[in-house]
Design a protein around this motif. Structure first.
Motif, short mmCIF file in Angstrom:
data_model
loop_
_atom_site.label_atom_id
_atom_site.label_comp_id
_atom_site.label_asym_id
_atom_site.label_seq_id
_atom_site.Cartn_x
_atom_site.Cartn_y
_atom_site.Cartn_z
N LEU A 69 -7.29 75.09 -20.92
CA LEU A 69 -7.14 75.78 -22.20
C LEU A 69 -5.76 75.55 -22.79
O LEU A 69 -5.62 75.31 -23.99
CB LEU A 69 -7.40 77.28 -22.01
CG LEU A 69 -8.85 77.70 -21.78
CD1 LEU A 69 -8.91 79.15 -21.34
CD2 LEU A 69 -9.67 77.49 -23.03
N ARG A 70 -4.74 75.64 -21.95
CA ARG A 70 -3.39 75.48 -22.48
C ARG A 70 -3.13 74.05 -22.93
O ARG A 70 -2.40 73.80 -23.87
CB ARG A 70 -2.36 75.90 -21.41
CG ARG A 70 -0.94 75.95 -21.93
CD ARG A 70 -0.80 76.80 -23.20
NE ARG A 70 -1.18 78.18 -22.99
CZ ARG A 70 -2.08 78.82 -23.71
NH1 ARG A 70 -2.72 78.21 -24.70
NH2 ARG A 70 -2.38 80.08 -23.48
N ALA A 71 -3.76 73.08 -22.28
CA ALA A 71 -3.54 71.68 -22.64
C ALA A 71 -4.30 71.27 -23.89
O ALA A 71 -3.91 70.33 -24.58
CB ALA A 71 -3.95 70.77 -21.48
N THR A 72 -5.38 71.99 -24.22
CA THR A 72 -6.25 71.53 -25.30
C THR A 72 -6.38 72.50 -26.47
O THR A 72 -6.91 72.12 -27.52
CB THR A 72 -7.67 71.24 -24.75
OG1 THR A 72 -8.21 72.43 -24.18
CG2 THR A 72 -7.63 70.14 -23.70
N THR A 73 -5.94 73.75 -26.30
CA THR A 73 -6.10 74.75 -27.36
C THR A 73 -4.88 75.64 -27.45
O THR A 73 -3.98 75.58 -26.61
CB THR A 73 -7.33 75.66 -27.09
OG1 THR A 73 -6.99 76.62 -26.08
CG2 THR A 73 -8.55 74.86 -26.66
N ILE A 95 1.56 78.08 -15.97
CA ILE A 95 0.62 77.27 -16.73
C ILE A 95 0.67 77.65 -18.21
O ILE A 95 0.49 76.80 -19.08
CB ILE A 95 -0.81 77.46 -16.18
CG1 ILE A 95 -0.93 76.79 -14.80
CG2 ILE A 95 -1.86 76.89 -17.13
CD1 ILE A 95 -2.22 77.11 -14.08
N GLY A 96 0.93 78.92 -18.49
CA GLY A 96 1.04 79.34 -19.88
C GLY A 96 0.17 80.51 -20.27
O GLY A 96 -0.07 80.74 -21.46
N ALA A 97 -0.34 81.28 -19.29
CA ALA A 97 -1.10 82.49 -19.63
C ALA A 97 -0.20 83.46 -20.37
O ALA A 97 1.01 83.52 -20.14
CB ALA A 97 -1.65 83.13 -18.36
N ASP A 98 -0.79 84.24 -21.27
CA ASP A 98 -0.01 85.14 -22.12
C ASP A 98 0.23 86.49 -21.47
O ASP A 98 1.17 87.20 -21.84
CB ASP A 98 -0.74 85.32 -23.45
CG ASP A 98 -0.82 84.02 -24.23
OD1 ASP A 98 0.11 83.74 -25.00
OD2 ASP A 98 -1.79 83.27 -24.05
N ASP A 99 -0.61 86.87 -20.52
CA ASP A 99 -0.45 88.16 -19.86
C ASP A 99 -1.37 88.17 -18.64
O ASP A 99 -2.16 87.24 -18.45
CB ASP A 99 -0.82 89.30 -20.81
CG ASP A 99 -0.23 90.64 -20.39
OD1 ASP A 99 0.32 90.73 -19.28
OD2 ASP A 99 -0.31 91.60 -21.18
N TYR A 100 -1.24 89.20 -17.82
CA TYR A 100 -2.18 89.38 -16.71
C TYR A 100 -2.38 90.87 -16.47
O TYR A 100 -1.51 91.69 -16.78
CB TYR A 100 -1.72 88.68 -15.43
CG TYR A 100 -0.53 89.30 -14.75
CD1 TYR A 100 -0.68 90.39 -13.88
CD2 TYR A 100 0.75 88.80 -14.94
CE1 TYR A 100 0.41 90.96 -13.25
CE2 TYR A 100 1.84 89.37 -14.32
CZ TYR A 100 1.67 90.45 -13.48
OH TYR A 100 2.76 91.01 -12.87
N VAL A 158 5.46 68.86 -28.47
CA VAL A 158 5.39 69.38 -27.10
C VAL A 158 4.59 70.68 -27.13
O VAL A 158 4.95 71.60 -27.87
CB VAL A 158 6.80 69.63 -26.53
CG1 VAL A 158 6.72 70.25 -25.15
CG2 VAL A 158 7.60 68.34 -26.52
N PRO A 159 3.51 70.79 -26.36
CA PRO A 159 2.70 72.01 -26.38
C PRO A 159 3.51 73.23 -25.95
O PRO A 159 4.29 73.18 -25.01
CB PRO A 159 1.57 71.72 -25.38
CG PRO A 159 1.54 70.23 -25.25
CD PRO A 159 2.96 69.78 -25.44
N LEU A 160 3.30 74.34 -26.65
CA LEU A 160 3.93 75.62 -26.31
C LEU A 160 2.84 76.68 -26.18
O LEU A 160 1.93 76.75 -27.01
CB LEU A 160 4.92 76.07 -27.39
CG LEU A 160 6.17 75.23 -27.62
CD1 LEU A 160 6.94 75.79 -28.82
CD2 LEU A 160 7.06 75.22 -26.39
#
Length: 238
Positions: A69-73, A95-100, A158-160
């Motif tokens: 998901l982080r690499a493509t969206t 990896i880039g999750a926004d929360d847990y 660069v993906p963020l």
């Protein structure tokens, strides 16, 4: 207003179905998936506003799907984790999750976190990062506010993750100023995520790997011992 569309991915029906029902009662549209494979099929045909993603699932696990998901969206991701999965939570943030949210969790707390993430990513009137410039140039980088992306001197984006973008936006709008973790939370995430303070350090680490020539000896995003962090570069609005 259109209800935000949430994709709930969890292989445990006893968690998935009651949670979906609770969220639906609170003005959210929910689509359920019992596996990463099913989630991929749904993502291919539906516009999803946020993914709730269980880490431990048979077959492809949640971390693998989060990485995809982080690499493509730019779809924000909230991880659902067990208390024993600390390393997986850290990896998920990397990896880039926004929360847990840790199981067992309060549905009310999860709803609050969903709303907080949606506010930061919707671009609505409560979004603290509504674009006020085309972008910000610093060192060899340009942060484009309209596209919410970081572009290098070679013109390659660069993906963020959402968290990385919000944090970098806080730095470029307050250059050469020491920002404490509390200030960074206020500027980049809002007080809704006060309990998630340690994620600031994870986002800083990830940002350094993306913008620093040598992340081990950062020249742009500096640690100010006893204070916080500071963007040391000159910033120009463009």
């Amino acid at each position: 207003m259109t209800e935000p569309h949430i994709l709930l991915v969890d292989d445990e029906r006893d968690i998935r179905d009651p949670l979906a029902a609770y969220l639906a009662k609170n003005a959210l549209r929910v689509t359920k998936a019992d596996s990463a494979a099913a989630a991929r099929e749904i993502l291919a045909v539906h516009a999803i506003d946020l993914v709730l993603l269980d880490i431990m699932m048979p077959g492809e696990d949640g971390l693998s799907l989060a990485r995809f998901l982080r690499a493509t969206t730019q779809v924000p991701v909230i991880l659902l984790t067990a208390k024993t999965e600390e390393m997986d939570r850290i990896l998920g943030l990397e990896i880039g999750a926004d929360d847990y949210v840790t199981k067992p969790f309060s549905p009310r707390e999860l709803l609050a976190r969903i709303k907080a993430v949606l506010r930061r990513t919707s671009g609505g009137p409560q979004d603290v990062h509504a674009p006020d410039a085309q972008g910000f140039a610093f060192a060899d980088w340009i942060l484009r506010t309209g596209e919410r992306e970081l572009v290098g001197a070679d013109g390659v984006a660069v993906p963020l993750s959402t968290g990385e973008y919000n944090l970098l936006h806080a730095f470029v709008t307050h250059p050469k100023r020491v920002l404490t973790r509390d200030q960074l939370l206020d500027l980049s995430a809002g007080r809704e995520l006060a309990a998630f303070e340690r994620s600031i350090d994870n986002h800083i680490s990830r940002l350094r790997r993306k913008v620093e020539a040598d992340p081990a000896e950062p020249k742009l995003i500096k640690t100010i011992w006893g204070g916080g962090y500071m963007l040391a570069a000159e910033v120009r609005r463009i």
